[in-house]
Design a protein around this motif. Structure first.
Motif, short mmCIF file in Angstrom:
data_model
loop_
_atom_site.label_atom_id
_atom_site.label_comp_id
_atom_site.label_asym_id
_atom_site.label_seq_id
_atom_site.Cartn_x
_atom_site.Cartn_y
_atom_site.Cartn_z
N PRO A 100 -14.42 -6.42 -14.06
CA PRO A 100 -15.10 -7.48 -13.24
C PRO A 100 -14.31 -7.73 -11.22
O PRO A 100 -14.47 -7.92 -10.93
N ALA A 101 -12.66 -8.55 -12.59
CA ALA A 101 -12.07 -8.70 -10.84
C ALA A 101 -11.61 -7.61 -10.17
O ALA A 101 -11.46 -7.69 -9.07
N ALA A 102 -11.53 -6.63 -10.57
CA ALA A 102 -11.27 -5.25 -10.29
C ALA A 102 -12.00 -5.01 -8.89
O ALA A 102 -11.35 -4.41 -8.30
N LEU A 103 -13.72 -5.48 -10.01
CA LEU A 103 -14.38 -4.85 -8.60
C LEU A 103 -14.10 -5.88 -7.73
O LEU A 103 -14.89 -5.50 -6.43
N ILE A 104 -14.39 -7.41 -7.24
CA ILE A 104 -14.61 -8.14 -6.85
C ILE A 104 -13.25 -7.90 -5.60
O ILE A 104 -13.68 -8.04 -4.69
N PHE A 105 -11.85 -7.62 -5.84
CA PHE A 105 -10.88 -7.85 -5.14
C PHE A 105 -11.33 -6.44 -4.18
O PHE A 105 -11.16 -6.58 -3.12
N LEU A 106 -11.66 -4.76 -5.16
CA LEU A 106 -12.27 -3.50 -3.95
C LEU A 106 -13.30 -4.33 -2.82
O LEU A 106 -12.86 -3.60 -2.04
N VAL A 107 -14.06 -4.90 -3.89
CA VAL A 107 -15.46 -5.41 -2.46
C VAL A 107 -14.99 -5.65 -1.41
O VAL A 107 -15.83 -5.93 -0.15
N PHE A 108 -14.65 -7.44 -1.93
CA PHE A 108 -13.61 -8.30 -0.85
C PHE A 108 -13.05 -7.91 -0.14
O PHE A 108 -12.75 -9.26 0.03
N LYS A 109 -12.25 -7.44 -0.83
CA LYS A 109 -10.62 -7.82 -0.01
C LYS A 109 -9.68 -5.88 0.51
O LYS A 109 -10.28 -6.38 1.60
N PHE A 110 -10.38 -5.56 -0.71
CA PHE A 110 -9.12 -4.10 -0.48
C PHE A 110 -10.11 -3.57 1.37
O PHE A 110 -10.46 -2.74 1.90
N ILE A 111 -11.63 -2.79 0.30
CA ILE A 111 -12.46 -2.37 1.21
C ILE A 111 -12.52 -2.84 2.61
O ILE A 111 -12.48 -2.68 3.93
N PRO A 112 -12.70 -4.69 3.11
CA PRO A 112 -12.55 -5.06 4.00
C PRO A 112 -11.62 -5.01 4.24
O PRO A 112 -11.41 -4.14 5.78
N MET A 113 -10.62 -4.71 4.29
CA MET A 113 -8.83 -4.66 5.09
C MET A 113 -8.99 -3.41 5.55
O MET A 113 -8.49 -2.83 6.65
N ALA A 114 -9.62 -2.45 4.34
CA ALA A 114 -9.47 -1.08 4.92
C ALA A 114 -9.94 -0.64 5.84
O ALA A 114 -10.00 -0.14 7.05
N GLU A 115 -11.19 -1.54 6.48
CA GLU A 115 -12.17 -1.39 6.94
C GLU A 115 -11.54 -1.58 8.39
O GLU A 115 -12.04 -1.97 9.90
N GLY A 116 -11.46 -3.24 8.40
CA GLY A 116 -10.05 -3.40 8.72
C GLY A 116 -8.89 -2.59 10.03
O GLY A 116 -9.24 -3.02 11.70
N ILE A 117 -8.49 -2.29 9.39
CA ILE A 117 -6.77 -1.70 9.15
C ILE A 117 -7.78 -0.19 10.57
O ILE A 117 -6.88 0.21 11.37
N ARG A 118 -9.38 0.37 9.98
CA ARG A 118 -9.94 1.34 11.06
C ARG A 118 -10.30 0.22 12.24
O ARG A 118 -10.42 1.62 13.40
N LEU A 119 -10.78 -0.12 12.39
CA LEU A 119 -11.40 -0.79 13.56
C LEU A 119 -10.40 -1.45 14.22
O LEU A 119 -10.74 -1.05 15.89
N SER A 120 -9.14 -1.45 13.60
CA SER A 120 -7.93 -2.06 15.02
C SER A 120 -7.55 -0.97 15.75
O SER A 120 -7.92 -1.13 16.85
#
Length: 323
Positions: free
Chosen positions: A49-69
């Motif tokens: 559950p914690a890994a899923l929360i980190f994935l959805v709310f942290k790592f995926i947005p982080m990857a999307e931010g790098i892409r948008l840059s």
């Protein structure tokens, strides 16, 4: 003739090359295959559950931010790939450069101020007296309070009229009234003061933990040698707190570079951009100027600076410990 005999975990080898008759015993290493059972996956089930929360709310947005840059973001029209142009634009933008300077000044002032005040608070509140727990809890309250609430309270304290809370206090000694966060000359210092007030108790707790691990015999030996209290602090306490100080510097530097909430609540980056820091500039670029690509590039740059700073401090700490 070579005789090989395997018994249990040993084997005897007679070497004919050495004239025979010699017997050597070597341990036989047996690899045990780990069986996958239901108990193997139980820890992962608790972590899921914690890994899923980190994935959805942290790592995926982080990857999307790098892409948008790497894109010029145009909602409903399609993004245009621009490569590292956003990074080049930010590094040449005067407002971002000014915000970076404000960030460094604010981070440095808050780091040094919070550590110095936290150190003296720790010295004052060190001990095993039962009544100290209440004082420590009261001092620690700014840390657990919401930053937005703290910002709103200090906005009331910084009211620039003579009837304001702080102006009323300093009028007793013939000073004021001051404008605090409403003046370009004092706004950054005022925000820095609020940050020091909030973070000093956190540093105090870590320093108290470090003080508890110091051998009291060192103080007694220093006192016998005639060392004064400042000398004992300088020659005994501070060297023993070196690992704690390294940790505090790392955490405080990261915290100072990412400062946003208190600045946004107190001043919003004003007046006239005098308190505009990196994160408020990123926020303004993304949500007021609708430049999501530039804002993403700014966030990625801040992440890289924070990562480099953290790795450098840890490398320096390990190098000092290895000596």
């Amino acid at each position: 003739m070579t005789a090989v005999q395997s018994l249990g975990d040993t084997r005897d080898v007679g070497s004919t090359a050495s004239g025979g008759g010699a017997v050597e015993t070597h341990p036989v290493r047996r690899r045990r295959r780990r069986r996958l059972t239901g108990a193997t996956f139980i820890p992962w089930l608790f972590l899921f559950p914690a890994a899923l929360i980190f994935l959805v709310f942290k790592f995926i947005p982080m990857a999307e931010g790098i892409r948008l840059s790497l894109f010029e973001v145009r909602p409903f029209l399609g993004d245009i790939f621009v490569g590292f142009q956003n990074y080049s634009t930010i590094l040449q933008d005067e407002k971002f450069l000014t915000a970076s300077w404000h960030t460094l000044v604010l981070a440095g002032g808050q780091t040094v101020g919070a550590m110095v005040i936290g150190f003296f608070l720790a010295l004052l509140l060190e001990g095993h007296t039962k009544s100290l727990w209440f004082v420590r809890s009261a001092v620690f309250l700014p840390v657990v309070a919401a930053t937005a609430v703290i910002g709103e309270i200090w906005r009331l304290f910084f009211y620039p009229a003579p009837e304001g809370f702080l102006n009323e206090l300093i009028s007793w000694v013939g000073l004021g009234p001051w404008e605090y966060i409403h003046s370009t000359d004092t706004s950054l210092v005022s925000v820095m003061f609020v940050g020091i007030w909030k973070h000093a108790p956190y540093d105090m707790v870590l320093i108290l933990a470090g003080l508890a691990g110091i051998d009291r015999q060192q103080y007694e030996a220093a006192a016998i040698d005639g060392a004064s209290t400042p000398q004992r602090i300088w020659n005994v306490t501070l060297p023993a707190l070196r690992p704690v100080i390294t940790i505090l510097l790392t955490l405080a530097a990261i915290r100072g570079l990412r400062v946003f909430t208190e600045v946004y609540v107190l001043t919003g980056g004003g007046p006239a951009g005098s308190t505009d820091v990196w994160m408020t500039r990123v926020y303004t670029t993304a949500f007021e100027q609708s430049e999501a690509g530039l804002a993403s590039a700014g966030s990625v740059l801040l992440f890289l600076v924070t990562l480099i700073l953290t790795v450098s401090v840890q490398w320096y700490r390990r190098r000092r410990e290895a000596r």
